[in-house]
Design an enzyme around this catalytic site. Structure first.
Site, PDB file in Angstrom:
ATOM      1  CE1 TYR A  34      41.277  46.828 -13.999  1.00 54.94           C
ATOM      2  CE2 TYR A  34      39.897  47.634 -12.219  1.00 54.94           C
ATOM      3  CZ  TYR A  34      40.048  46.903 -13.375  1.00 54.94           C
ATOM      4  OH  TYR A  34      38.964  46.242 -13.908  1.00 54.94           O
ATOM      5  NE  ARG A  53      42.094  40.832  -8.276  1.00 53.53           N
ATOM      6  CZ  ARG A  53      40.787  41.018  -8.253  1.00 53.53           C
ATOM      7  NH1 ARG A  53      39.965  40.041  -8.641  1.00 53.53           N
ATOM      8  NH2 ARG A  53      40.264  42.147  -7.827  1.00 53.53           N
ATOM      9  NE  ARG A 106      51.996  56.142 -28.705  1.00 51.24           N
ATOM     10  CZ  ARG A 106      52.101  55.151 -29.593  1.00 51.24           C
ATOM     11  NH1 ARG A 106      53.128  55.108 -30.418  1.00 51.24           N
ATOM     12  NH2 ARG A 106      51.193  54.191 -29.642  1.00 51.24           N
ATOM     13  CG  HIS A 108      54.852  49.987 -29.071  1.00 51.41           C
ATOM     14  ND1 HIS A 108      54.832  51.150 -29.785  1.00 51.41           N
ATOM     15  CD2 HIS A 108      53.641  49.412 -29.266  1.00 51.41           C
ATOM     16  CE1 HIS A 108      53.664  51.284 -30.386  1.00 51.41           C
ATOM     17  NE2 HIS A 108      52.920  50.233 -30.087  1.00 51.41           N
ATOM     18  CE  LYS A 153      40.260  44.470 -10.564  1.00 50.46           C
ATOM     19  NZ  LYS A 153      39.062  44.213 -11.343  1.00 50.46           N
ATOM     20  CD  GLU A 185      36.471  37.342 -16.789  1.00 44.73           C
ATOM     21  OE1 GLU A 185      36.463  37.521 -15.569  1.00 44.73           O
ATOM     22  OE2 GLU A 185      37.412  37.687 -17.519  1.00 44.73           O
ATOM     23  CG  LEU A 209      40.098  39.395 -12.531  1.00 43.66           C
ATOM     24  CD1 LEU A 209      41.465  39.919 -12.953  1.00 43.66           C
ATOM     25  CD2 LEU A 209      39.223  40.544 -12.079  1.00 43.66           C
TER      26      LEU A 209
END
Ligand SMILES: Cc1ncc(COP(=O)(O)O)c(C=O)c1O
Length: 293
Positions: A34, A53, A106, A108, A153, A185, A209
């Site tokens: 995101y 990014r 589903r 992986h 991110k 961070e 990040l």
């Protein structure tokens, strides 16, 4: 009630009509990335850097970028236009998320065919008031329990969420994360400290990040003669710092005045923060008037 307009997979919809499948890999696995992009008076902060990014995050999780930079910009601008201001502040932020989409089962491993899910929304951003910022916040240091690709991110934020909540449980606004004795961070921010009179922040890499605000602060510090170093620094050095700040797109530059229950220096925001916040706010004024990006 005012219902914001969001973007989902090619469509512009009222928020309550935007729906995704329960088989979306974002929902099942947090398999996605995101971005959060501030818009001051309709002007996007560092759009190019955000797009770069995003591309880096997508590359890291081996997911193709579903849109060109021109398309991202077009959708962003349409969403800003479709969501007129609701309050006195003209500031908003754009949230965008890309997941590896819906797979029939589903499993992986990546699905053979990928149809990324793209979701975007606009939220109001409360203008940051310098006087309010000046009073600062409390923080605590915590062991950085996250994974080894913190430069991505990722929407998988469970580590960050647990750390932030632990800070809240201890009456602190944010956690400062320590990895192998080094400051990385915050749970949702980057960290700056003034150590022996020098502004210091950890170097980018897989431990943190690369914040857009962090980079902007460094750039503005260089332009305005504020000496800084990007270097590793220890928890011990942090505890002796005369100033500590958090930086993020939505909180800008937030001074920490209490660390682990003890005052940072005299327990008030410091002179270097005072200088940087003025420089940052002046940059925003220029951005709003179209003089910078
Ligand atoms: C873990 C983490 N680090 C740093 C940041 C600051 O990044 P930016 O300045 O791009 O908002 C964020 C922002 O949410 C974050 O979640």
């Amino acid at each position: 009630m005012y219902m914001s307009i969001v973007y989902l997979n090619g469509e512009y919809l009222p928020l309550d009509q935007a729906k995704i499948s329960v088989l979306d890999r974002g929902f099942l696995f947090a398999d996605g990335v995101y971005e959060v992009i501030p818009a001051y008076g309709g002007r996007l902060l560092r759009m190019q850097e955000h797009m770069q990014r995003l591309q880096n995050s997508l590359d890291a999780i081996r997911l193709e970028n579903p849109l060109s930079n021109e398309q991202w910009l077009e959708i962003t601008e349409k969403l800003l236009a479709d969501n007129p201001n609701t309050g006195p502040g003209e500031d908003k932020y754009v949230y965008l998320q890309v997941t590896r989409g819906v797979a029939a089962k589903r499993n992986h491993g990546f699905p053979d065919e990928v149809n990324q899910t793209v979701f975007m929304m606009v939220s109001e951003m409360v203008p940051v008031d310098k006087e309010e910022l000046r009073s600062g916040v409390a923080a605590i240091t915590l062991d950085d329990i996250r994974w080894k690709a913190c430069n991505v991110k990722s929407i998988s934020l469970l580590g960050n969420i647990l750390l932030r909540q632990q800070a809240h449980d201890n009456e602190a606004a944010e956690a400062i994360l320590i990895n192998d004795g080094l400051v990385t961070e915050g749970a949702a921010s980057n960290v700056f400290a003034v150590i022996n009179g020098m502004l210091v922040t950890a170097p980018t890499g897989s431990r943190l990040l690369p914040g857009i605000t962090r980079d902007l602060i460094i750039e503005l510090a260089a332009e305005n003669g504020v000496a800084y170093e990007e270097r590793d620094f220890t928890e011990e050095e942090l505890l002796s710092a005369s100033e500590i700040w958090f930086s993020s797109s939505t909180k800008e530059i937030m001074p920490v005045v209490l660390l682990n229950g003890k005052p940072v220096a005299n327990g008030q925001s410091g002179p270097i923060w005072e200088k940087m916040i003025d420089i940052y706010q002046a940059y925003k004024v220029k951005l709003r008037s179209g003089e910078s990006s």
